[in-house]
Motif scaffolding. Structure first.
Motif, PDB file in Angstrom:
ATOM      1  N   MET A 142      -8.021  -1.176  -9.859  1.00  4.42           N
ATOM      2  CA  MET A 142      -8.955  -1.974  -9.069  1.00  4.42           C
ATOM      3  C   MET A 142      -9.877  -2.723 -10.024  1.00  4.42           C
ATOM      4  SD  MET A 142     -11.682  -0.902  -6.079  1.00  4.42           S
ATOM      5  CE  MET A 142     -12.838  -0.201  -7.254  1.00  4.42           C
ATOM      6  N   ILE A 143      -9.982  -4.017  -9.841  1.00  2.00           N
ATOM      7  CA  ILE A 143     -10.818  -4.858 -10.714  1.00  2.00           C
ATOM      8  C   ILE A 143     -11.891  -5.517  -9.848  1.00  2.00           C
ATOM      9  CG2 ILE A 143     -10.837  -6.787 -12.327  1.00  2.00           C
ATOM     10  CD1 ILE A 143      -7.877  -6.291 -12.818  1.00  2.00           C
ATOM     11  N   PRO A 144     -13.185  -5.235 -10.125  1.00  2.00           N
ATOM     12  CA  PRO A 144     -14.241  -5.912  -9.347  1.00  2.00           C
ATOM     13  C   PRO A 144     -14.345  -7.378  -9.754  1.00  2.00           C
ATOM     14  CG  PRO A 144     -15.206  -4.540 -11.064  1.00  2.00           C
ATOM     15  CD  PRO A 144     -13.724  -4.273 -11.095  1.00  2.00           C
ATOM     16  N   LEU A 145     -14.183  -8.264  -8.801  1.00  2.00           N
ATOM     17  CA  LEU A 145     -14.298  -9.685  -9.064  1.00  2.00           C
ATOM     18  C   LEU A 145     -15.703 -10.210  -8.777  1.00  2.00           C
ATOM     19  CD1 LEU A 145     -10.892 -10.903  -7.551  1.00  2.00           C
ATOM     20  CD2 LEU A 145     -11.424 -10.273  -9.917  1.00  2.00           C
ATOM     21  N   TRP A 146     -16.302  -9.753  -7.689  1.00  2.00           N
ATOM     22  CA  TRP A 146     -17.646 -10.209  -7.319  1.00  2.00           C
ATOM     23  C   TRP A 146     -18.255  -9.180  -6.376  1.00  2.00           C
ATOM     24  CZ3 TRP A 146     -21.753 -12.841  -8.286  1.00  2.00           C
ATOM     25  CH2 TRP A 146     -22.664 -13.158  -7.275  1.00  2.00           C
ATOM     26  N   GLN A 316     -18.312  -8.717  -1.070  1.00  2.00           N
ATOM     27  CA  GLN A 316     -17.797  -8.018  -2.233  1.00  2.00           C
ATOM     28  C   GLN A 316     -16.295  -8.257  -2.321  1.00  2.00           C
ATOM     29  OE1 GLN A 316     -18.938  -3.911  -2.038  1.00  2.00           O
ATOM     30  NE2 GLN A 316     -21.114  -4.365  -1.847  1.00  2.00           N
ATOM     31  N   VAL A 317     -15.844  -8.683  -3.493  1.00  4.13           N
ATOM     32  CA  VAL A 317     -14.440  -9.047  -3.675  1.00  4.13           C
ATOM     33  C   VAL A 317     -13.872  -8.219  -4.825  1.00  4.13           C
ATOM     34  CG1 VAL A 317     -12.807 -10.925  -4.099  1.00  4.13           C
ATOM     35  CG2 VAL A 317     -14.965 -11.389  -2.918  1.00  4.13           C
ATOM     36  N   VAL A 318     -12.730  -7.590  -4.589  1.00  5.29           N
ATOM     37  CA  VAL A 318     -12.055  -6.810  -5.620  1.00  5.29           C
ATOM     38  C   VAL A 318     -10.564  -7.124  -5.604  1.00  5.29           C
ATOM     39  CG1 VAL A 318     -13.734  -4.935  -5.513  1.00  5.29           C
ATOM     40  CG2 VAL A 318     -11.689  -4.831  -4.085  1.00  5.29           C
ATOM     41  N   ALA A 319      -9.952  -7.075  -6.778  1.00  2.00           N
ATOM     42  CA  ALA A 319      -8.498  -7.173  -6.896  1.00  2.00           C
ATOM     43  C   ALA A 319      -7.958  -5.765  -7.088  1.00  2.00           C
ATOM     44  CB  ALA A 319      -8.119  -8.061  -8.073  1.00  2.00           C
ATOM     45  N   MET A 320      -6.816  -5.481  -6.468  1.00  2.00           N
ATOM     46  CA  MET A 320      -6.280  -4.125  -6.543  1.00  2.00           C
ATOM     47  C   MET A 320      -4.761  -4.173  -6.587  1.00  2.00           C
ATOM     48  SD  MET A 320      -7.414  -3.114  -2.682  1.00  2.00           S
ATOM     49  CE  MET A 320      -7.115  -4.270  -1.330  1.00  2.00           C
ATOM     50  N   GLY A 321      -4.194  -3.133  -7.088  1.00  2.00           N
ATOM     51  CA  GLY A 321      -2.748  -3.023  -7.172  1.00  2.00           C
ATOM     52  C   GLY A 321      -2.336  -1.586  -7.412  1.00  2.00           C
ATOM     53  N   GLY A 322      -1.047  -1.297  -7.114  1.00  2.00           N
ATOM     54  CA  GLY A 322      -0.546   0.048  -7.306  1.00  2.00           C
ATOM     55  C   GLY A 322       0.961   0.045  -7.467  1.00  2.00           C
ATOM     56  N   ALA A 323       1.489   1.097  -8.092  1.00  2.00           N
ATOM     57  CA  ALA A 323       2.931   1.200  -8.315  1.00  2.00           C
ATOM     58  C   ALA A 323       3.315   2.665  -8.373  1.00  2.00           C
ATOM     59  CB  ALA A 323       3.340   0.482  -9.593  1.00  2.00           C
ATOM     60  N   SER A 324       4.578   2.946  -7.994  1.00  2.00           N
ATOM     61  CA  SER A 324       5.106   4.301  -8.040  1.00  2.00           C
ATOM     62  C   SER A 324       5.975   4.456  -9.278  1.00  2.00           C
ATOM     63  CB  SER A 324       5.926   4.581  -6.779  1.00  2.00           C
ATOM     64  OG  SER A 324       6.573   5.828  -6.870  1.00  2.00           O
ATOM     65  N   PHE A 325       5.684   5.511 -10.081  1.00  2.00           N
ATOM     66  CA  PHE A 325       6.465   5.762 -11.283  1.00  2.00           C
ATOM     67  C   PHE A 325       7.645   6.703 -11.018  1.00  2.00           C
ATOM     68  CE2 PHE A 325       1.983   5.467 -13.168  1.00  2.00           C
ATOM     69  CZ  PHE A 325       2.033   4.083 -13.151  1.00  2.00           C
ATOM     70  N   TYR A 326       7.458   7.611 -10.091  1.00  2.00           N
ATOM     71  CA  TYR A 326       8.489   8.618  -9.790  1.00  2.00           C
ATOM     72  C   TYR A 326       8.346   8.999  -8.332  1.00  2.00           C
ATOM     73  CZ  TYR A 326      10.733  13.167  -9.415  1.00  2.00           C
ATOM     74  OH  TYR A 326      11.519  14.215  -9.000  1.00  2.00           O
ATOM     75  N   ASP A 327       9.495   9.159  -7.649  1.00  2.00           N
ATOM     76  CA  ASP A 327       9.427   9.585  -6.251  1.00  2.00           C
ATOM     77  C   ASP A 327      10.514  10.611  -5.972  1.00  2.00           C
ATOM     78  OD1 ASP A 327      11.906   8.136  -4.870  1.00  2.00           O
ATOM     79  OD2 ASP A 327      10.956   6.673  -6.209  1.00  2.00           O
ATOM     80  N   TYR A 328      10.247  11.451  -5.000  1.00  2.00           N
ATOM     81  CA  TYR A 328      11.169  12.500  -4.580  1.00  2.00           C
ATOM     82  C   TYR A 328      11.448  12.332  -3.092  1.00  2.00           C
ATOM     83  CZ  TYR A 328      12.639  17.136  -2.995  1.00  2.00           C
ATOM     84  OH  TYR A 328      13.306  18.178  -2.387  1.00  2.00           O
TER      85      TYR A 328
END
Length: 481
Positions: A142-146, A316-328
């Protein structure tokens, strides 16, 4: 004559013996300052407070950085996730029957098709999407932009808090210098008072011996002897009080130094011929007094509080992202990464923001009023200390005139006694009176030096005290001269 000479020699021997008994580790004022500024627990605590504020400032810088995290989770669902198409069997059976009856299908194919359709209709038409047992490991950013200026305000507030910690350490340092001067010279004065009180006890004891002999010979009334006994008990009580006070001040000096011990001050008290004008110290205090610096820092901190509350009205503005490295056993239908931008804008919160913003502005006005009052109070304090120092400088001239008289009076009494025109009591009283005037003289010097340390503390330049000691117009004040 021989008797009086022996008395005077006895007084001198007592003073020398008392000095030897009181002598401990000799300590100059410069050495005491070095010990105080290196070992005092108060300064150590102030330094830890500064380091803590420094780390808080560095932590505030991290508010601008991306927040990266790794998460892992496992879940066991109540049942598998699936799409149930079993309710489609009846429409399919009806449609097949209509097709068979329409003649579109050759008669010879109807039996095998009916058998095949029957088997399909008896099967489970639920399509599995996700097994009930699943787990995954992934990360998010998560990156705070403003944030409406909150991050900038937090960083400025952290810097102000660090500056405040430095000012507090400076204040503690200056206060310790004043405290050391008061206790260092206070111990020197207290020990000199003990010597004078010892002289008084010895002199009154001689009076008591004479009075006892005269009463035995019937030359004086018993009441006169009782009066001398009363003065003797009073002198002994004063001596004990002086010793107790000296012990108390010695313990206080050890506390200031950060090291307990038996110390013997060797740096003489002093007075200056002249110092800078009053306006010089007023200007210094306005620019360098740590308390005024702290009030100014509180005002700046209050301004940042207003900015923080104002930021609550902005989006309030934030950039966000996510990813899965391993799943079962996670369904392939679900995506393995995602990015996006989030915006939060509060429309109404029961006027909470409005009242907090108003309260922050009132805090600014309160601190501004306190800052003006603090500046006035420090200016008055500087003037008070300066005038008191000038008063003690004037008193010194009067006391030195009394000292000259006491010395001349002692010479006169000594000459009169040698000629048989004065008693031994008059000679001893003259000795004690001279010691009393000398004590008053160094007490005035003590008050002067303490006031000088307090004046420099108010001006924010306590470290210059030793420089004042070394000025060319400095006059050393001791008990003997």
């Amino acid at each position: 004559m021989k008797k009086v000479t022996l008395v005077i020699l006895a007084l001198t021997a007592v003073m020398q013996l008392s000095a030897q008994q009181q002598a401990g580790r000799t300590l100059s004022l410069e050495e005491a300052l070095e010990m105080t500024l290196s070992d005092n627990p108060t300064l150590q605590a102030a330094e830890f407070n500064r380091l803590a504020a420094q780390q808080e400032r560095r932590a505030a810088i991290g508010l601008r950085m991306p927040q990266i995290g790794i998460t892992g989770s496992y879940a066991y669902l109540g049942k598998d996730i699936e799409i149930d198409l079993n309710n489609m069997k009846t429409p399919v059976r009806d449609l097949a029957g209509q097709i068979f009856q329409s003649g579109l299908v050759p008669p010879e194919l109807i039996p095998p098709l009916s058998q095949l359709l029957g088997g399909a209709l008896s099967a489970n038409w639920a399509l599995p999407l996700q097994d009930r047992s699943l787990g995954l490991v992934g990360g998010d950013v998560m990156i705070p932009l403003w944030l409406g200026g909150k991050i900038n305000a937090a960083n400025r507030a952290a810097r102000i808090n660090e500056e405040t910690a430095v000012s507090q350490a400076h204040q503690q340092r200056n206060a310790l210098v004043s405290e050391l001067v008061e206790r260092y010279y206070g111990l020197a004065l207290a020990r000199q008072v003990v010597l004078v009180r010892q002289q008084v006890v010895d002199g009154v004891r001689k009076h008591l011996e004479d009075a006892t002999a005269l009463e035995a010979q019937g030359m004086i009334a018993r009441s006169e002897k009782l009066y001398v006994e009363f003065k003797m008990s009073e002198a002994e009580r004063d001596l004990q009080n002086a010793r107790s006070q000296a012990e108390t001040i010695a313990s206080a000096l050890g506390s200031t130094l950060g090291q307990a011990g038996d110390y013997q001050p060797v740096t003489a008290m002093f007075m200056l011929g002249r110092i800078e004008p009053l306006d010089y110290y007023r200007t210094l205090a306005a620019e360098r007094n740590p308390l005024l610096e702290q009030v100014g820092q509180k005002r700046r901190l209050a301004y940042e509080g207003v900015r923080v509350q104002r930021a609550a009205f902005l989006p309030q503005v934030v950039a966000m992202g996510g990813a899965s490295f391993y799943d079962y056993q996670v369904s392939k239908v679900l995506p393995r990464w995602a990015v996006g931008v989030g915006v939060n804008f509060k429309l109404f919160d029961g006027l909470n923001r409005e009242y907090k913003y108003s309260a922050a502005k009132q805090t600014v006005r309160r601190v501004e009023a306190l800052e003006a009052q603090a500046g006035s109070d420090i200016a008055v304090l500087v003037e008070k200390l300066y005038n008191q120092m000038d008063n003690y400088r004037s008193q010194m001239a009067s006391i030195e005139a009394s000292l000259a008289f006491a010395e001349e009076y002692l010479k006169t009494k000594n000459a009169a006694f040698l000629e048989g025109m004065s008693s031994s009591s008059d000679l001893i009283d003259a000795e004690l009176n001279l010691a009393k005037v000398k004590t008053e003289r160094i007490e005035v010097a003590y008050r002067y030096d303490v006031l000088l340390a307090q004046l420099l503390e108010a001006a924010g330049v306590s470290d210059e005290f030793t420089a004042y000691m070394r000025r060319q117009d400095t006059r050393r004040i001791t008990f003997e001269k």
